[in-house]
Design an enzyme around this catalytic site. Structure first.
Site, short mmCIF file in Angstrom:
data_model
loop_
_atom_site.label_atom_id
_atom_site.label_comp_id
_atom_site.label_asym_id
_atom_site.label_seq_id
_atom_site.Cartn_x
_atom_site.Cartn_y
_atom_site.Cartn_z
N CYS A 132 0.79 -0.96 -0.06
CA CYS A 132 0.25 0.01 0.03
C CYS A 132 0.88 1.15 0.00
O CYS A 132 1.68 1.35 0.83
CB CYS A 132 -1.07 0.02 1.27
SG CYS A 132 -2.01 1.37 1.27
N CYS A 168 0.54 3.42 3.03
CA CYS A 168 0.95 2.85 4.34
C CYS A 168 2.69 3.10 4.11
O CYS A 168 3.25 3.23 5.06
CB CYS A 168 0.87 1.42 4.39
SG CYS A 168 -0.77 1.02 4.73
N ASP A 202 -0.89 16.47 -2.58
CA ASP A 202 -1.19 15.55 -3.60
C ASP A 202 -0.21 15.62 -4.72
O ASP A 202 0.40 16.60 -5.06
CB ASP A 202 -2.58 15.64 -4.15
CG ASP A 202 -3.17 14.46 -4.66
OD1 ASP A 202 -4.17 13.86 -4.58
OD2 ASP A 202 -2.47 14.15 -5.95
N HIS A 248 -4.00 1.21 8.39
CA HIS A 248 -4.78 1.00 7.26
C HIS A 248 -6.04 0.92 7.31
O HIS A 248 -6.51 -0.15 8.15
CB HIS A 248 -3.98 -0.13 6.41
CG HIS A 248 -4.48 -0.39 5.13
ND1 HIS A 248 -4.08 0.14 4.00
CD2 HIS A 248 -5.65 -1.20 4.41
CE1 HIS A 248 -4.71 -0.04 2.82
NE2 HIS A 248 -5.53 -1.01 3.41
N GLY A 267 -14.48 6.04 -7.98
CA GLY A 267 -13.06 6.47 -8.49
C GLY A 267 -11.90 6.75 -7.65
O GLY A 267 -11.11 7.51 -7.80
N HIS A 312 -8.39 8.21 2.39
CA HIS A 312 -7.95 9.32 2.25
C HIS A 312 -8.98 10.59 2.22
O HIS A 312 -9.78 10.31 1.27
CB HIS A 312 -6.84 9.67 1.55
CG HIS A 312 -7.04 9.06 -0.10
ND1 HIS A 312 -7.21 7.90 -0.30
CD2 HIS A 312 -7.50 9.72 -1.45
CE1 HIS A 312 -7.50 7.57 -1.61
NE2 HIS A 312 -7.86 8.79 -2.16
P1 AMP Z 1 -8.35 8.84 -5.31
O1 AMP Z 1 -8.41 8.76 -6.91
O2 AMP Z 1 -9.52 9.27 -4.59
O3 AMP Z 1 -8.04 7.32 -4.67
O4 AMP Z 1 -7.18 9.62 -4.91
C1 AMP Z 1 -5.94 9.40 -4.76
C2 AMP Z 1 -4.89 10.56 -5.01
O5 AMP Z 1 -3.56 10.07 -4.34
C3 AMP Z 1 -4.80 10.88 -6.35
O6 AMP Z 1 -5.22 12.31 -6.15
C4 AMP Z 1 -3.37 11.04 -6.58
O7 AMP Z 1 -3.08 12.08 -7.10
C5 AMP Z 1 -2.47 10.82 -5.36
N1 AMP Z 1 -1.52 10.08 -5.32
C6 AMP Z 1 -1.20 8.84 -5.81
N2 AMP Z 1 0.27 8.57 -5.34
C7 AMP Z 1 0.75 9.68 -4.56
C8 AMP Z 1 1.91 9.97 -3.98
N3 AMP Z 1 3.10 8.82 -3.98
N4 AMP Z 1 1.85 11.09 -3.19
C9 AMP Z 1 1.07 11.89 -3.25
N5 AMP Z 1 -0.21 11.63 -3.61
C10 AMP Z 1 -0.39 10.56 -4.56
#
Ligand code: AMP
Length: 113
Positions: free
Chosen positions: A4, A7, A30, A46, A92, A99
């Site tokens: 994850c 995590c 983000d 988690h 989505g 989060h």
């Molecule tokens: P969701 O689509 O609601 O699951 O949101 C996941 C979010 O995590 C997206 O907005 C991605 O841009 C963000 N994301 C993915 N990997 C990372 C990372 N390593 N660091 C920061 N944000 C991330």
């Protein structure tokens, strides 16, 4: 949970731009912001998503929401902002670790879907 990415971020095994941290919660920017302010708040423990939160985790979830409010204040989002959490495939959700997105710093469209 093994594999994850959030995590791993919570454990400091992957980098992040940290905004806030306490014993239970981490907030970071983000990686692909959709607005001038786009932060994510995660529990260190988690939880797959809000659909998998359990009785007994009310305080943690409330703390996450209050952290969202504090971040919005720190970022000076006086005109408003959005807190959202995507749930499951139809919602989505791309990262299966709970989060809350805090999005602001520009006028957001008032529509869904
Ligand atoms: P969701 O689509 O609601 O699951 O949101 C996941 C979010 O995590 C997206 O907005 C991605 O841009 C963000 N994301 C993915 N990997 C990372 C990372 N390593 N660091 C920061 N944000 C991330």
């Amino acid at each position: 949970m093994a594999g994850c990415i959030f995590c791993k971020i919570a454990a400091g095994e992957l980098p992040s731009e940290k905004i806030y941290e306490d014993d239970e919660i981490l907030a970071f920017n983000d990686l692909y912001p959709v607005a001038p302010v786009h932060a994510l708040i995660i529990p260190k423990v988690h939880i797959d998503g809000i659909n998998m939160a359990k009785e007994g985790q009310e305080a943690l979830l409330g703390r996450m929401l209050l952290t969202a409010k504090k971040i919005a204040e720190q970022k000076n989002l006086k005109n408003g902002y959005r807190i959202l959490t995507n749930v499951g495939e139809d919602g989505g959700q791309s990262v299966k670790h709970l989060h809350f997105h805090i999005i602001g710093g520009r006028k957001l469209e008032a529509k869904f879907g």
